[in-house]
Scaffold this motif. Sequence first.
Motif, short mmCIF file in Angstrom:
data_model
loop_
_atom_site.label_atom_id
_atom_site.label_comp_id
_atom_site.label_asym_id
_atom_site.label_seq_id
_atom_site.Cartn_x
_atom_site.Cartn_y
_atom_site.Cartn_z
N ARG A 10 25.13 -28.69 2.29
CA ARG A 10 25.26 -30.11 2.97
C ARG A 10 23.73 -30.86 2.98
NH1 ARG A 10 22.76 -29.02 7.39
NH2 ARG A 10 22.80 -27.21 8.68
N PRO A 11 23.78 -32.04 3.26
CA PRO A 11 22.49 -32.82 3.40
C PRO A 11 21.83 -31.87 4.86
CG PRO A 11 24.38 -34.41 3.54
CD PRO A 11 24.95 -33.02 3.49
N VAL A 12 20.75 -32.20 4.43
CA VAL A 12 19.44 -31.55 5.44
C VAL A 12 19.74 -32.36 6.68
CG1 VAL A 12 17.50 -32.83 5.06
CG2 VAL A 12 17.29 -30.61 5.84
N ARG A 13 19.41 -31.56 8.11
CA ARG A 13 19.66 -32.36 9.19
C ARG A 13 18.07 -32.54 9.46
NH1 ARG A 13 24.56 -28.65 11.11
NH2 ARG A 13 26.19 -29.81 10.23
N PRO A 14 17.72 -33.65 10.42
CA PRO A 14 16.16 -33.67 10.84
C PRO A 14 15.76 -32.49 11.46
CG PRO A 14 17.62 -35.70 11.30
CD PRO A 14 18.52 -34.73 10.91
N GLY A 15 16.38 -31.87 12.14
CA GLY A 15 15.80 -30.53 12.67
C GLY A 15 15.51 -29.34 11.99
N GLU A 16 15.90 -29.68 10.63
CA GLU A 16 15.81 -28.60 9.50
C GLU A 16 14.71 -28.74 8.64
OE1 GLU A 16 20.40 -27.15 9.52
OE2 GLU A 16 20.07 -28.89 8.16
N LEU A 17 13.97 -29.78 8.51
CA LEU A 17 12.84 -30.17 7.87
C LEU A 17 11.96 -28.88 7.72
CD1 LEU A 17 12.73 -34.12 8.02
CD2 LEU A 17 13.50 -32.61 6.21
N GLU A 18 11.55 -28.39 9.23
CA GLU A 18 10.58 -27.30 9.19
C GLU A 18 11.15 -26.14 8.46
OE1 GLU A 18 8.55 -24.37 12.10
OE2 GLU A 18 9.22 -26.22 13.07
N ALA A 19 12.36 -25.84 8.47
CA ALA A 19 12.86 -24.57 7.66
C ALA A 19 12.74 -25.01 6.16
CB ALA A 19 14.27 -24.36 7.95
N VAL A 20 12.97 -26.14 5.76
CA VAL A 20 13.01 -26.40 4.48
C VAL A 20 11.33 -26.41 4.02
CG1 VAL A 20 13.33 -28.37 2.73
CG2 VAL A 20 14.93 -27.82 4.45
N ALA A 21 10.71 -27.03 4.78
CA ALA A 21 9.21 -26.81 4.38
C ALA A 21 8.68 -25.43 4.27
CB ALA A 21 8.07 -27.59 5.35
N LEU A 22 9.05 -24.54 5.15
CA LEU A 22 8.85 -23.27 4.89
C LEU A 22 9.55 -22.49 3.57
CD1 LEU A 22 9.14 -22.27 8.67
CD2 LEU A 22 6.99 -22.34 7.17
N LEU A 23 10.58 -23.02 3.11
CA LEU A 23 11.07 -22.63 2.03
C LEU A 23 10.22 -23.09 0.68
CD1 LEU A 23 15.02 -23.46 2.05
CD2 LEU A 23 13.74 -21.14 2.43
N ARG A 24 9.46 -24.29 0.86
CA ARG A 24 8.57 -24.75 -0.27
C ARG A 24 7.43 -23.81 -0.11
NH1 ARG A 24 8.09 -26.47 -4.99
NH2 ARG A 24 6.99 -28.29 -5.32
N TRP A 25 6.97 -23.58 1.09
CA TRP A 25 5.84 -22.80 1.38
C TRP A 25 6.05 -21.45 0.73
CZ3 TRP A 25 0.90 -23.69 3.04
CH2 TRP A 25 0.03 -22.73 3.13
N ARG A 26 7.05 -20.85 0.85
CA ARG A 26 7.42 -19.55 0.19
C ARG A 26 7.46 -19.41 -1.10
NH1 ARG A 26 12.80 -15.91 2.57
NH2 ARG A 26 12.43 -13.97 1.28
N TRP A 27 8.03 -20.68 -1.52
CA TRP A 27 8.40 -20.81 -3.23
C TRP A 27 6.62 -20.57 -3.71
CZ3 TRP A 27 11.00 -25.54 -5.44
CH2 TRP A 27 11.07 -25.44 -6.77
N MET A 28 5.87 -21.22 -3.11
CA MET A 28 4.48 -21.43 -3.85
C MET A 28 3.97 -20.03 -3.54
SD MET A 28 0.81 -22.15 -2.75
CE MET A 28 1.19 -21.55 -1.35
N ALA A 29 4.10 -19.42 -2.39
CA ALA A 29 3.62 -18.00 -2.48
C ALA A 29 4.02 -16.88 -3.30
CB ALA A 29 4.05 -17.47 -0.92
N GLU A 30 5.46 -17.14 -3.50
CA GLU A 30 5.98 -16.31 -4.60
C GLU A 30 5.30 -16.63 -6.10
OE1 GLU A 30 10.16 -16.43 -5.00
OE2 GLU A 30 10.51 -16.45 -2.75
N ALA A 31 5.16 -17.64 -6.09
CA ALA A 31 4.38 -18.16 -7.49
C ALA A 31 3.18 -17.70 -7.61
CB ALA A 31 4.85 -19.56 -7.76
#
Length: 159
Positions: A10-31
């Motif tokens: 589903r579309p992201v909800r405003p309160g979930e943007l931190e969790a999405v940012a942490l996914l992006r951070w995790r992605w970079m760390a994996e790479a």
Amino acid sequence: MESRNDAAIRPVRPGELEAVALLRWRWMAEAGGEPAASRGEFVAHFAAWAEANAPSHRCLVAVRAETVVGMAWLAVTDRVPHPGALVRASGDVQCVYVVPGERGSGLGSRLIDAVVAAARESGLERVTVHSSDRAVPAYARRGFAVSPRLLQAEPVPRT
């Protein structure tokens, strides 16, 4: 891993943007990438960027048991009008990511399908993706194909 389809896409909800940012951070760390800012600075910047760019960048998330476990973005770009179509736009799939423990469950494919459906509903002319080698088969299974007319250049050389 067996297919588990109980996660919501589903579309992201405003309160979930931190969790999405942490996914992006995790992605970079994996790479093995090197962060340009602290984790906290990145999360704050990412959330502000996502809010500011919401009209052109639509984020979909995969959520299982109230936890964001995947994301996909559709970046929409207006195109120059032509006599046969006064309003035109195209899309680009960006940042499809599923946490390692959920990979192989079909969530990545479901996220791609949801982004393509959002593009279709928006009347976009085409959707492109710049994929990792590992994900090319997933996109091909979803109808993406190599185009000999879609070219790219890097105006700023990578360092």
